[in-house]
Motif scaffolding. Structure first.
Motif, PDB file in Angstrom:
ATOM      1  N   ALA B 184       0.834  -1.209   0.000  1.00  0.00           N
ATOM      2  CA  ALA B 184       0.000   0.000   0.000  1.00  0.00           C
ATOM      3  C   ALA B 184       0.870   1.261   0.000  1.00  0.00           C
ATOM      4  CB  ALA B 184      -0.934  -0.001   1.201  1.00  0.00           C
ATOM      5  N   LEU B 186       3.640   1.616  -1.282  1.00  0.00           N
ATOM      6  CA  LEU B 186       4.270   1.766  -2.593  1.00  0.00           C
ATOM      7  C   LEU B 186       3.255   2.150  -3.659  1.00  0.00           C
ATOM      8  CD1 LEU B 186       6.664  -1.267  -2.312  1.00  0.00           C
ATOM      9  CD2 LEU B 186       7.340   1.124  -2.431  1.00  0.00           C
ATOM     10  N   GLY B 187       1.999   2.358  -3.256  1.00  0.00           N
ATOM     11  CA  GLY B 187       1.006   2.863  -4.180  1.00  0.00           C
ATOM     12  C   GLY B 187       0.087   1.816  -4.777  1.00  0.00           C
TER      13      GLY B 187
ATOM     14  N   GLY C  50       0.071   7.324   6.830  1.00  0.00           N
ATOM     15  CA  GLY C  50      -1.306   7.053   6.420  1.00  0.00           C
ATOM     16  C   GLY C  50      -1.707   5.626   6.692  1.00  0.00           C
ATOM     17  N   SER C  70      -5.273   8.782   0.981  1.00  0.00           N
ATOM     18  CA  SER C  70      -4.999   7.421   1.439  1.00  0.00           C
ATOM     19  C   SER C  70      -3.493   7.173   1.382  1.00  0.00           C
ATOM     20  CB  SER C  70      -5.720   6.410   0.548  1.00  0.00           C
ATOM     21  OG  SER C  70      -5.072   6.360  -0.698  1.00  0.00           O
ATOM     22  N   VAL C  71      -3.077   6.091   1.975  1.00  0.00           N
ATOM     23  CA  VAL C  71      -1.647   5.787   2.014  1.00  0.00           C
ATOM     24  C   VAL C  71      -1.089   5.672   0.595  1.00  0.00           C
ATOM     25  CG1 VAL C  71      -2.183   3.330   2.338  1.00  0.00           C
ATOM     26  CG2 VAL C  71       0.093   4.157   2.843  1.00  0.00           C
ATOM     27  N   GLN C  72      -1.899   5.121  -0.332  1.00  0.00           N
ATOM     28  CA  GLN C  72      -1.424   4.977  -1.713  1.00  0.00           C
ATOM     29  C   GLN C  72      -1.180   6.333  -2.364  1.00  0.00           C
ATOM     30  OE1 GLN C  72      -4.102   3.189  -0.611  1.00  0.00           O
ATOM     31  NE2 GLN C  72      -3.946   1.070  -1.304  1.00  0.00           N
ATOM     32  N   ILE C  76       4.671   8.047  -0.189  1.00  0.00           N
ATOM     33  CA  ILE C  76       5.722   8.011   0.823  1.00  0.00           C
ATOM     34  C   ILE C  76       6.546   6.743   0.612  1.00  0.00           C
ATOM     35  CG2 ILE C  76       4.607   9.354   2.639  1.00  0.00           C
ATOM     36  CD1 ILE C  76       4.201   5.923   3.306  1.00  0.00           C
ATOM     37  N   PHE C  78       8.206   3.771   2.876  1.00  0.00           N
ATOM     38  CA  PHE C  78       8.171   3.256   4.248  1.00  0.00           C
ATOM     39  C   PHE C  78       9.054   2.027   4.327  1.00  0.00           C
ATOM     40  CE2 PHE C  78       6.728   1.711   8.242  1.00  0.00           C
ATOM     41  CZ  PHE C  78       6.004   2.714   8.865  1.00  0.00           C
ATOM     42  N   GLY C  98       6.829  -0.561  -6.890  1.00  0.00           N
ATOM     43  CA  GLY C  98       6.110   0.698  -6.715  1.00  0.00           C
ATOM     44  C   GLY C  98       5.883   1.441  -8.026  1.00  0.00           C
ATOM     45  N   ALA C 150      11.730   1.495  -1.150  1.00  0.00           N
ATOM     46  CA  ALA C 150      11.003   2.666  -0.666  1.00  0.00           C
ATOM     47  C   ALA C 150      11.399   3.918  -1.442  1.00  0.00           C
ATOM     48  CB  ALA C 150      11.261   2.856   0.822  1.00  0.00           C
ATOM     49  N   VAL C 153       9.966   4.997  -5.518  1.00  0.00           N
ATOM     50  CA  VAL C 153       8.767   5.756  -5.895  1.00  0.00           C
ATOM     51  C   VAL C 153       9.003   7.265  -5.780  1.00  0.00           C
ATOM     52  CG1 VAL C 153       7.169   3.907  -5.329  1.00  0.00           C
ATOM     53  CG2 VAL C 153       7.799   5.545  -3.559  1.00  0.00           C
TER      54      VAL C 153
END
Lengths: 291, 287, 369
Positions: B184, B186-187, C50, C70-72, C76, C78, C98, C150, C153
């Motif tokens: 999530a 990573l999109g 998120g 949203s997190v997507q 970011i 992580f 990603g 990480a 992206v």
């Protein structure tokens, strides 16, 4: 809606790592539909058909002498086969789990072998071994020993198909427990048998019971292997599953389903006990639930 | 000391241990294994090798035999595919979601292991027969299940159902929540996370379950013979043909069919072991 | 990109995990969230990512309200404590994931994705391992794959949860230095969580010390170490001694005598004196000092640690001296005086500062050398 940022962002977070409510509902409906269609309906059918003409017919069907003798025969065969495989299973698990030796992996594979053989072939091998046109058959016959189409053949075929149950339940469990408990008992002066009875057995008793339960369910329910060696002599070599077949093929559906209902009750009892064991003693039962 | 160190280097059948009973335990195990499993199976192999090549080939290439084997393997394959799809969905629902009756459903998954196959056979036949609950619903649609190959598939789906669920379920329970969160961050949307991250991770377990269900389906007899209709060349399975040949006292043919089936199940066993070894080597886990 | 956390409160089923936390992080900064377990540092990191939603408050990325994304959508990076690598994907597939999951309109062409992933693997010094699976890598290598994944992206902010927690000491030190280099080269705004003060002080531009769901102090490593603003920070960062003292007309008294330290403009009453073991001077002949009996003496690398008994059930005091000066002091009674110190009023228990705001209200001006 837009003012309520707290719950809106909570929904965003939920959406990141779980499915939408709609997707969940669809998946649950699909899964439950599958279970109902393939598991629950067949099970329900057994009892509905058995009671179709009322409880009196049901009881009468079970009171039939041939059916009673089939029940007795099933209990006899399982009563012999299960203890034999219990002893074997404990011995095999002891040798495999507590020692390191050459060829152990191969031995484990051989123990699992009967699981990958068709039940019909499991029966066939004994027919080929003891049948009239085999090397052994005539010799045994001359001594008046009957194996095929008699109780010994049924026991042999049942032992063959239920061979791995106890062993494969105990081996991972005993491997996980290691040997330190036994070493402690021995260092305190216990003999080998004392160690087994007082240390090992209490550690594995629930796993053992679990294995025996599964072994027994299969022993009483086995059809294909037993069918090949039984000869279908009514009132003599018909076990309960074979009696179900005969009654069904005679279009005596109520009687067939009455015997089937008894077997289904046995299966349900097995499932209840099995689930209870898994819930209570999950750490004392081998992790692998595969069969 | 010198003696000890040299003896350690020598070939040893087993590593030294203070635990007693090795001889007795292994003795009982081997005796039982040889008497119950190895001698009977070798008997079959010996008898089939006694047939000679030409006779063996002739017996196995008999059109009725070929048809029976094709039906057994074909229906078992279709049933295993059905079980793979629905088994993964069922395992997912049981592991991830909460709903009333979940415990009972989870326990019921093992029903095919516990219910005698003959009982399952007559129950399924009654349900799917043209006048049965489900059969009567399908009849107007022109779909016939009982007494056709479709009936065989239904019975084999029942028999194989627990295999996929029970091999995939423990692996699903072990999925690290962090892995989904990582996807999530990573999109990836939920569909991408499931299809690209979670399902491929379940592939080895799913294949193992599939192979187990397939192997079981190929050899299955009790649940199939009632629903199959047993028409030669159409819905006659290989195990039934073995029994028919036995009843005709045609031991040679029975032996030949059994040998082919045995060989194929050994190959299945080998494939399952290879899947597990491959998965362990690559992903560091057991499927 | 700069990150602003405004008045965040987070409850987990009525249990407060964070209470009114605000924090501004500048673009390109490397920030450490430091605190004991249960201090809320990981919760704060997950809120920025998120992965959790705040009960109250807002988080801004630049001038955009990230709480509505949203997190997507937050874009970011992580890095999870246990890396959470996709074990059925090769190293290269992990790093490119990603970019591959982007919608077609924003997805770079396949060759470009591959090139960028390989560049990143080069950056994290894993060239040549792109076809391996995570199970075939060492812990330190997995850590670096997780970081490359990480960064692939091009995140607005890079978030690391205990990035070195699962590694052994040797690897941890190497990776720490290396992470700093990577940060200096790439310039990502970076927040990492740690419970290891050495890691935080060595690596970060600024350290955020957290305790019990609140921020105790924000500052550069020097500020945090030299000027702790609360008994908690004093106790949590580095070694410290604390003594119960009394104030009387601007003089600090220990037991029945003044110790030669003045605290002007401070009301009379009980207080606690904090000082570091190495911030002391030995005194000959005691006109106003602390004095104690040496009960233990240990040589630790370049210094000698002395344990002093000040009598009457006071906790033992530890001081550190250059070895040559400590030699004569063994097993004798010695007199000393803190050179850098701080007073906190009695009300605050050093182990459990209730609220940092109150502590600051009672803080005294530091005096001494």
């Amino acid at each position: 809606m837009s003012l309520d940022t707290g719950s809106a962002s909570a929904a965003l977070v939920r959406a990141a790592t779980s499915e939408t409510r709609l997707a969940r509902s669809i998946l649950i409906v699909v899964a439950l539909g599958f279970v109902v269609l393939f598991l629950l309906l067949p099970l329900a059918t057994v009892f509905i058909e058995a009671l179709r003409k009322g409880p009196a017919e049901f009881v009468a069907a079970l009171g039939d002498p041939e059916t009673l003798s089939a029940i007795l025969l099933t209990l006899t065969v399982a009563g012999i086969a299960v203890p034999l495989n219990l002893v074997f299973g404990v011995a095999a698990a002891w040798a495999i789990a507590k020692f390191e030796f050459k060829g152990k992996a191969f031995l484990t594979t051989l123990i699992d072998l009967p699981f990958s053989v068709s039940p019909v072939i499991s029966g066939l091998v004994f027919v080929l071994l003891f049948g009239a046109n085999s090397a052994l058959g005539p010799i045994l016959q001359s001594y008046g020993i009957k194996i095929l189409f008699a109780v010994p053949g049924l026991v042999l075929a049942t032992v063959f198909v239920t061979f791995p149950f106890v062993a494969r339940e105990l081996i991972p469990l005993m491997q996980e427990q290691g040997t330190s408990d036994e070493e402690a008992a021995l260092s305190l002066g216990a003999t080998g048998w004392q160690t087994f009875w007082h240390v090992t057995l209490p550690n594995i008793k629930w796993g053992l019971l679990y294995g025996v339960l599964l072994c027994n369910a299969r022993a009483m329910g086995e059809f294909g292997a037993v069918s090949v060696v039984s000869g279908h002599i009514r009132g003599q070599t018909n076990t309960m599953p074979l009696q179900v077949e005969i009654l069904y093929n005679e279009y005596n559906f109520v009687a067939a389903f009455a015997v089937a209902a008894l077997l289904a009750l046995l299966a349900l009892l097995t499932l209840v006990l099995k689930t209870a064991l898994e819930l209570r003693y999950s750490d004392e039962i081998a992790a692998s639930r595969r069969h | 000391m010198a003696f000890r160190s040299s003896s350690r280097r020598r070939w040893q059948f087993r590593q030294p241990s203070v635990i007693p009973g090795f001889g007795l335990a292994l003795g009982v195990t081997l005796t039982w294994l040889i008497l119950i499993v190895l001698i009977p199976i070798s008997g079959l192999i010996w008898r089939s090798s006694g047939l000679g090549w030409s006779q063996f080939i002739q017996l196995t290439l008999d059109p009725r035999t070929v048809n029976a084997l094709t039906i057994s393997f074909g229906t078992a394959f279709i049933a295993a595919v059905v079980n793979l799809v629905f088994g993964v969905v069922l395992a997912w629902v049981l592991v991830r979601y909460r709903f009333p009756g979940k415990r009972v459903i989870d326990a019921m998954v093992d029903l095919p292991f516990a219910l005698p196959t003959a009982v399952a056979g007559i129950a399924l036949t009654t349900l799917y027969a043209p006048n049965g609950w489900i059969g009567s619903l399908l009849e107007p649609l022109g779909i016939k299940v009982a007494f056709t190959p479709a009936g065989i598939v239904v019975a084999l789906v029942f028999v194989g159902l627990p295999f996929v669920v029970r091999t995939v379920q423990p692996i699903m329970e072990e999925i690290d929540k962090e892995v989904e969160e990582a996807a999530a961050t990573l999109g990836a949307n939920r569909f991408q996370t499931i299809s690209r991250v979670l399902l491929p991770g379940l592939l080895p377990a799913g294949l193992t379950g599939f192979a187990l269900a397939f192997a079981r389906g190929v050899g299955e007899y009790g649940s199939v013979i009632f629903i199959a209709g047993n028409l030669p060349y159409v819905s006659e399975i290989a195990p039934l043909l073995i029994i028919i040949r036995l009843e005709e006292f045609n031991y040679a043919a029975a032996t030949a069919i059994a040998s082919v089936m045995l060989l194929l199940s050994f190959i299945m066993l080998l494939v399952i072991n290879m899947i597990q070894a491959w998965s362990r080597g690559r992903y560091g886990n057991v499927a | 990109m700069e990150v602003r956390v405004q008045n965040i409160r987070k409850e987990f089923s009525r249990f407060p995990a964070l209470e009114d936390v605000s924090l501004n992080i500048g673009s390109g900064e490397l920030i450490a969230l430091l605190g004991p377990s249960g201090s809320g540092k990981t919760t704060l990191l997950r809120l920025v990512a998120g992965l959790e939603s705040p009960t109250e408050g807002t988080i801004f990325f630049g001038d955009q309200d990230a709480s509505k994304k949203s997190v997507q959508e937050r874009n970011i990076g992580f890095v999870f404590q246990h890396y959470a690598l996709f074990r059925h994907m090769t190293v290269l597939d992990n790093v490119s994931f990603g970019l591959k999951v982007r919608p077609a309109s924003r997805r770079p062409p396949a060759a470009e994705i591959r090139r960028r992933a390989l560049d990143l693997l080069d950056l994290v010094q894993l060239s040549g391992l792109e076809k391996r699976y995570p199970a075939q890598l060492s812990g330190g290598q997995r850590q670096r794959v997780a970081l490359a994944r990480a960064m692939a992206v091009e995140p607005n902010v890079l978030l690391l949860d205990e990035p070195f927690g699962a590694l052994d000491a040797q690897v941890r030190k190497e990776l720490r230095k290396w992470l700093r280099e990577i940060h200096d080269r790439t310039g990502h705004t970076t927040i990492f969580v740690t419970h290891d003060q050495e890691e935080a002080l060595e690596l970060a531009d600024r350290v955020v010390v957290m305790s019990k769901g609140a921020i105790e102090q924000v500052g550069t490593p020097d500020e945090i170490y030299d000027h702790p603003v609360s008994p908690f920070v004093y106790g949590f960062i580095g070694q410290s001694n604390c003594l119960n003292v009394t104030l009387a007309s601007g003089e600090i008294w220990f037991e029945d005598r003044p110790i030669g330290l003045r605290a002007a403009n401070e009301p009379d009453g009980a207080a606690t004196l904090y000082f570091r073991p190495h911030d002391v001077e030995l005194i000959d002949g005691c006109g106003g000092c602390l004095a104690g009996l040496v009960t233990a003496s240990r040589r630790v690398a370049g210094t000698r640690h002395l344990e002093l008994d000040l009598g009457r059930g006071h906790p033992a005091i530890e001081i550190e001296l250059p070895p040559e000066r400590a030699a004569s002091a063994d097993h004798t009674r010695i007199a000393f005086r803190p050179t850098r110190w701080k007073l906190f009023r009695k009300a605050e228990r050093p182990q459990a500062p209730s609220q940092s705001v109150d502590t600051q209200a009672h803080e005294l001006v530091r005096v001494g050398a």
